[in-house]
Write an enzyme that holds these catalytic residues in place. Structure first.
Site, short mmCIF file in Angstrom:
data_model
loop_
_atom_site.label_atom_id
_atom_site.label_comp_id
_atom_site.label_asym_id
_atom_site.label_seq_id
_atom_site.Cartn_x
_atom_site.Cartn_y
_atom_site.Cartn_z
N ASP A 1 0.81 -1.22 0.00
CA ASP A 1 0.00 0.00 0.00
C ASP A 1 0.84 1.27 0.00
O ASP A 1 0.46 2.28 0.59
CB ASP A 1 -0.97 0.02 1.20
CG ASP A 1 -1.77 -1.25 1.28
OD1 ASP A 1 -2.28 -1.68 0.23
OD2 ASP A 1 -1.87 -1.84 2.37
N LYS B 1 2.00 2.19 -5.16
CA LYS B 1 2.66 1.67 -6.38
C LYS B 1 1.79 1.91 -7.61
O LYS B 1 2.30 2.22 -8.68
CB LYS B 1 2.92 0.16 -6.25
CG LYS B 1 3.92 -0.19 -5.18
CD LYS B 1 4.10 -1.69 -5.05
CE LYS B 1 2.92 -2.40 -4.45
NZ LYS B 1 2.64 -2.12 -3.05
N GLY C 1 -4.36 -4.47 -4.58
CA GLY C 1 -5.40 -3.56 -5.06
C GLY C 1 -4.75 -2.24 -5.36
O GLY C 1 -4.13 -1.64 -4.50
N HIS C 2 -4.79 -1.84 -6.61
CA HIS C 2 -4.20 -0.57 -6.98
C HIS C 2 -5.30 0.43 -7.25
O HIS C 2 -6.16 0.21 -8.09
CB HIS C 2 -3.32 -0.72 -8.23
CG HIS C 2 -2.03 -1.41 -7.94
ND1 HIS C 2 -1.17 -1.84 -8.92
CD2 HIS C 2 -1.45 -1.73 -6.78
CE1 HIS C 2 -0.12 -2.40 -8.35
NE2 HIS C 2 -0.27 -2.36 -7.06
N GLN D 1 2.23 -5.88 -3.10
CA GLN D 1 2.64 -5.94 -1.68
C GLN D 1 3.97 -5.18 -1.49
O GLN D 1 4.23 -4.24 -2.23
CB GLN D 1 2.72 -7.39 -1.18
CG GLN D 1 1.37 -8.09 -1.09
CD GLN D 1 0.93 -8.75 -2.37
OE1 GLN D 1 1.70 -9.41 -3.05
NE2 GLN D 1 -0.33 -8.59 -2.73
P1 IMP Z 1 -2.42 -12.83 1.80
O1 IMP Z 1 -1.51 -12.25 0.78
O2 IMP Z 1 -3.87 -12.61 1.48
O3 IMP Z 1 -2.10 -14.27 2.10
O4 IMP Z 1 -2.19 -12.05 3.18
C1 IMP Z 1 -0.99 -12.16 3.93
C2 IMP Z 1 -0.60 -10.81 4.53
O5 IMP Z 1 -0.24 -9.91 3.48
C3 IMP Z 1 -1.73 -10.13 5.30
O6 IMP Z 1 -1.18 -9.41 6.38
C4 IMP Z 1 -2.30 -9.15 4.30
O7 IMP Z 1 -2.94 -8.06 4.91
C5 IMP Z 1 -1.03 -8.73 3.57
N1 IMP Z 1 -1.28 -8.27 2.20
C6 IMP Z 1 -1.57 -9.01 1.12
N2 IMP Z 1 -1.73 -8.26 0.04
C7 IMP Z 1 -1.54 -6.99 0.44
C8 IMP Z 1 -1.52 -5.74 -0.25
O8 IMP Z 1 -1.74 -5.65 -1.46
N3 IMP Z 1 -1.27 -4.64 0.51
C9 IMP Z 1 -0.99 -4.72 1.83
N4 IMP Z 1 -0.97 -5.87 2.51
C10 IMP Z 1 -1.24 -7.00 1.81
#
Ligand code: IMP
Length: 426
Positions: free
Chosen positions: A13, A16, A40-41, A222
């Site tokens: 977040d 990007k 999510g962009h 991420q």
């Molecule tokens: P997962 O990717 O859904 O397995 O989540 C694992 C961890 O990564 C969790 O803490 C999510 O909140 C975090 N996470 C996954 N995708 C994002 C993102 O796009 N932005 C911020 N945190 C993310």
């Protein structure tokens, strides 16, 4: 000609999407290389807000080829919804503008069910999109790839082979309602048929494009501190978020990367569980959340907010060999009397300068802070670096100096034009 990789340097977040959108003007291909629709962009184009979870944001620009690489895990239902929403808004999503790697893995309904059910016991705070369980099947060699999805026979055989085991796990271990095999096969056959025109050997496409002198822009999801190997394990995502993954997750070699741009928010946020040393659980944290609109674009969850963390940033810069920074959301800091920056951690009387592998095991973690003067002015209308308030420039210089990396971009608001470009990356 230049091939640029964009990665997040914090816990995701960082903004990007906006930077990718800006640099897309100068690129010919935009490629995603890891993660899935956990990302999510949010993009603000004119007065219109577009949120993309899977398709690279380059799709909003004409005559670019957007690619989902082999390192991405794809939920076909979400992808088809995204394609149709973009088409409704008038964007071109055709096989000429969009390609999916035949080697990318598919997120199946059981992956999402497992992700949800497990997160109640092993609390990671995942996005619940089935990302982890899909990567597990990939590593276990029981995954279904896009090449299987578009081949009716293969899809049927692959689902047959794994179905009973998944059903047993869902109903007996996780104690949730099982799935109907025939419905599952039919639904996925249908989605495979719809996606078939986009499915290609994208490694060949990318290598050929690069040989022809096209600019490739690799869009990370991420952030470095959520990387499966180098992040705050186990509170990480299930893919590698570092710049090196741009090669593995797309089928290009490391010598093809010219520049790595690290996106660094002017403060820090994190969603989900896991250590966050500079978290502010006070009115400043609430102010950052309110002014920065810090709510997840995928799950809507409020993001945890805190000061800039140089330990986490240095770690990301090292593991991704970041060449330049894009400092985002600087406008959110306007109006603060002083701004704190953590320069090191403290634990059991010793100073920690490098991100420890066992950060989760330091409940007593202390912080060493620098404190810089803030600035009053709203900076969103400023387009020239020299016109920024002196204390704002001092904050940028401080970050550059401490991290040993120059800023190429400074973002002062969510819109495309609310940007100061300091270095041309192409
Ligand atoms: P997962 O990717 O859904 O397995 O989540 C694992 C961890 O990564 C969790 O803490 C999510 O909140 C975090 N996470 C996954 N995708 C994002 C993102 O796009 N932005 C911020 N945190 C993310």
């Amino acid at each position: 000609m230049a091939n640029v990789v964009i990665v997040g340097t914090q816990w995701g977040d960082e903004g990007k999407g906006k930077v990718v959108d800006l640099l897309t003007e100068r690129s010919d291909l935009v490629i995603r290389f890891q993660g899935g629709n956990n990302a999510g962009h949010t993009l603000v184009v004119g007065d219109r807000k577009v949120i993309l979870h899977l398709i690279p944001s380059g799709i909003l620009h004409k005559e670019k080829l957007c690619v989902i690489g082999s390192g991405v895990v794809i939920d076909p239902e979400i992808l088809l919804d995204e394609i149709s929403a973009l088409k409704t808004k008038g964007y071109d999503v055709s096989p000429e503008s969009f390609a999916i790697s035949d080697r990318a893995h598919v997120i199946m309904p059981y992956h999402k069910m497992i992700d949800h059910a497990r997160d109640t016991t092993q609390r990671i705070g995942t996005t619940g999109r089935g990302i982890g369980p899909a990567y597990e099947d990939k590593a276990r060699r029981t995954g279904i790839r896009m090449i299987d999805l578009i081949n009716e026979d293969m899809l049927g055989r692959k689902i047959e082979a794994i179905f009973d085991e998944k059903q047993e796990y869902l109903t007996t271990i996780l104690k949730v309602k099982g799935l109907n095999k025939e419905d599952l096969i039919n639904k996925f056959k249908d989605m495979g048929a719809q996606l078939k025109p986009y499915v290609k050997d994208t490694s060949v496409i990318l290598n050929e494009a690069s040989k022809k002198g096209k600019n490739l822009l690799f869009e990370g999801a991420q952030g470095g501190n959520l990387d499966m190997d180098y992040g705050t394990y186990p509170y990480v995502t299930s893919s590698n978020t570092v710049a090196g993954q741009a090669c593995v997750g797309t089928g290009i070699g490391p010598t093809m990367i010219d520049t790595v741009l690290g996106i660094c928010k002017a403060y820090t946020t994190r969603v989900g569980e896991g250590p966050f040393p500079t978290e502010l659980e006070d009115e400043i944290g609430e102010r950052l959340r309110a002014f920065g609109g810090e709510y997840g674009s995928t799950t809507g969850r409020p993001r945890r907010c805190g000061w800039l963390d140089l330990v986490a940033l240095k770690h990301s810069i090292r593991i991704s060999s970041i060449s330049y920074l894009a400092i985002t959301k600087l406008d959110v800091l306007s109006g603060l009397d002083t701004i704190k920056v953590a320069t090191a951690y403290k634990s059991n009387g010793s100073i920690i300068e490098n991100m420890p592998a066992d950060l989760c095991m330091h409940p007593d973690l202390g912080l060493v802070f620098d404190e810089l003067p803030g600035w009053e002015e709203n900076i969103s209308d400023i387009r020239e670096y020299d016109k920024l308030p002196e204390n704002c420039k001092a904050y940028i210089s401080y970050i550059e100096k401490k991290l040993g990396v120059d800023a190429a971009i400074v973002s002062v608001g969510p819109k495309r034009e609310e940007t100061i470009i300091l270095k041309d990356l192409f």
